[in-house]
Every structure is written in C-alpha cells, then in structure tokens.
Design a protein around this motif. Sequence first.
Motif, PDB file in Angstrom:
ATOM      1  N   GLN A  95       0.815  -1.210   0.000  1.00 41.92           N
ATOM      2  CA  GLN A  95       0.000   0.000   0.000  1.00 41.92           C
ATOM      3  C   GLN A  95       0.852   1.265   0.000  1.00 41.92           C
ATOM      4  O   GLN A  95       0.661   2.163  -0.818  1.00 41.92           O
ATOM      5  CB  GLN A  95      -0.929   0.015   1.207  1.00 41.92           C
ATOM      6  CG  GLN A  95      -1.763   1.291   1.290  1.00 41.92           C
ATOM      7  CD  GLN A  95      -2.789   1.241   2.395  1.00 41.92           C
ATOM      8  OE1 GLN A  95      -2.835   0.289   3.151  1.00 41.92           O
ATOM      9  NE2 GLN A  95      -3.604   2.262   2.481  1.00 41.92           N
ATOM     10  N   ILE A  99       0.883   1.342  -4.034  1.00 45.49           N
ATOM     11  CA  ILE A  99      -0.528   1.630  -4.297  1.00 45.49           C
ATOM     12  C   ILE A  99      -0.887   3.085  -4.027  1.00 45.49           C
ATOM     13  O   ILE A  99      -1.525   3.746  -4.857  1.00 45.49           O
ATOM     14  CB  ILE A  99      -1.436   0.689  -3.482  1.00 45.49           C
ATOM     15  CG1 ILE A  99      -1.198  -0.764  -3.893  1.00 45.49           C
ATOM     16  CG2 ILE A  99      -2.904   1.048  -3.684  1.00 45.49           C
ATOM     17  CD1 ILE A  99      -1.919  -1.790  -3.031  1.00 45.49           C
ATOM     18  N   TRP A 311      -0.601  -3.386  -9.658  1.00 44.81           N
ATOM     19  CA  TRP A 311      -1.703  -2.719  -8.970  1.00 44.81           C
ATOM     20  C   TRP A 311      -2.303  -1.607  -9.801  1.00 44.81           C
ATOM     21  O   TRP A 311      -3.496  -1.306  -9.673  1.00 44.81           O
ATOM     22  CB  TRP A 311      -1.234  -2.208  -7.614  1.00 44.81           C
ATOM     23  CG  TRP A 311      -1.038  -3.301  -6.614  1.00 44.81           C
ATOM     24  CD1 TRP A 311       0.104  -3.629  -5.952  1.00 44.81           C
ATOM     25  CD2 TRP A 311      -2.022  -4.241  -6.163  1.00 44.81           C
ATOM     26  NE1 TRP A 311      -0.085  -4.705  -5.134  1.00 44.81           N
ATOM     27  CE2 TRP A 311      -1.387  -5.103  -5.239  1.00 44.81           C
ATOM     28  CE3 TRP A 311      -3.375  -4.443  -6.459  1.00 44.81           C
ATOM     29  CZ2 TRP A 311      -2.061  -6.143  -4.593  1.00 44.81           C
ATOM     30  CZ3 TRP A 311      -4.043  -5.493  -5.825  1.00 44.81           C
ATOM     31  CH2 TRP A 311      -3.395  -6.314  -4.918  1.00 44.81           C
TER      32      TRP A 311
END
Length: 323
Positions: A95, A99, A311
């Motif tokens: 993350q 991301i 992603w």
Amino acid sequence: MFKKWITATIAGVLLSVGGPAWAADYPNRPVKVVVPFPPGGATDVAGRLVAERLQNAFGKPFVVENRSGASGNIGVGEVVRSPADGYTLVVGAPQTLTINPLLFSNIPFDPKKDLDPIVMVASVPNVLIVNKDLPVNSVPELIQYIKDNPGKVRYGSSSVGGTPHLSSEMFASMTGTKIAHIPYRGSAPALQDLLGGHIEMMFDNLPASLPQIRAGTVKALAVTTLERSKSAPDIPTLDEQGVKGFESQGWFSLLAPAGTDPTIVERINGVVNEALQDPEFRARLASVGADPVGGSSEDFRNAIQAESKRWAKVIQEAGIKVE
C-alpha cells in the motif's frame, strides 16, 4: 595540476575509509523502526518480529513506533524527512510503496525516489473472513448470500488503497456482486467490528487475523493466493472455489531514507537474510501466516517496480478513482 590531483586523491581515500569505518560502528544508539499503521495489524506484527531480530543481532535497541494515518502516508512521510543515517527505518508494504502513489495525487514524496530499499522480508496471502454468525461456509455460499441480500453486506478494510481493500474490489468485480466499503484506520479496528457484527466480511492479511481464525471467532472462507498457504493449508483458495485467477498478496519489508550509507543498508540486509535462513525465525514467521522472501536490496527495488505495474492494472480495471 599535480597538487590538485594529490588533494583530490587524499580526499577520496579519506572518504572511502571514513564512510565504512563510520558504518562499521553502526548502530551505536537506538534505532527507530516506524510502522505506518496501528498496533495489532499484520504490518505491525511483522515489523516487531524483524525489529527484535535486528536488536538481538546488533546489540542495540530497535524501537518500533506506530505512526498511523492517511493510509500509511503519515508514517512514511516522517521517515522520508528523517536524516539518512540509518537510525530511522520504516516497515514497508504494498500500500505505502506501490498503491498509494497511484491513488493519491497530493502525496508530498515519492517512495521510489525518497526511500532506499533494504530487503523484502516476507510475503503473506490475504484471507477472506466473515462474521462467525453469517450463514455461509464457502465462497459460493457467500456470493449467493450477497446477491440475495442486495445492499446489506458491508466489508471493512485496513485503509483505503491497501491490498485488503483492492482484494475486496477485485472480488466484487470478478463475482458480479455489490458490497459496501467501510474503511478503518488499520486492520485491528476493522477486525473488532467484524467480531461485533458491525460489518459482515473483510479481506485481511493472514498474520493479523490468524489468531481469530484459530480461535473460531471468525470464519475463514479462502486465501487469495493461487496455492494454499503453508501456514494455513486447511483454508482453500478463491481460485479453487470458482473465482478463477484470483490472486492478491501482501508483503513486508524494510526501507531507509534515500541516501543512507550503502554499507549500512548491506549490513541490515545481511542480518535479515541470515535470519530468514534460521529455522526458528522461519517458524515464527509461519506461525503468523508469513512466508520468508529475502534477497538483495536490488531484488526488492525490482519487485517494487513490478508491483506498481500490477496494482495500476487492478485499480484501472476496478474503476477506483484517484483522490
């Protein structure tokens, strides 16, 4: 001209000797290890295991500090702004490194440029868990339940943009279902609301939810890797339950502010890789649902690039909007 050459040569020799000599004394005071999420989540669990091992190896405190908020950006930002001296590290996850830069347009730093990768420590599958009182015991039953109860099923996530959030969006997209997203500031509070029946389901990193799964307080329906996890081989995959090709996993790593002495990076990398060969440490990782990875800092850098591309495709296909 000769005098300038002599001066430059001496300076270069002093720098080459002084740098490693200084790094050889590392660490001579406590090292701060920032976890950019609240205590109790998978990133926190993994970070504390690694910090303990580093402390044992170096003989100096490696102190874990949780700096949560803004989907992990607050903690990472603190490390980016810290001196590049090896005394502030951060526990990285998909993350925060791959991301968030795709989802948020106002991040005041670039993880790929402002952090030096040290090592990818371990990878973990996400796991689909539901409230123990939900009348489903498999993925096909959950899909049917969601379709039979439109607008009533809510899922929690550790934060916007984490692999649990994106796994949920992938699940909804691939199964043609609609589920409401309830974001939390970390895995632990989301899990508490799942236990309390305030949400019906969630994807979570396996290490964070494995204790509740083993205790029977939640039901685990599936892991998100294509093969079953060695840490929980009794939990089937989404792929084998009809959601073909579903694959998503998290990982945990260590990074330092950009410009950190490469010798320090190599020393930390070496300690972690040595730990990953230790059966006792591997067993401790397995006990929390994580599989060892290891490798060089360059291997880790390449993995970040590959994950960013993967992603980006998921975000685009799921129609998740950049904030």
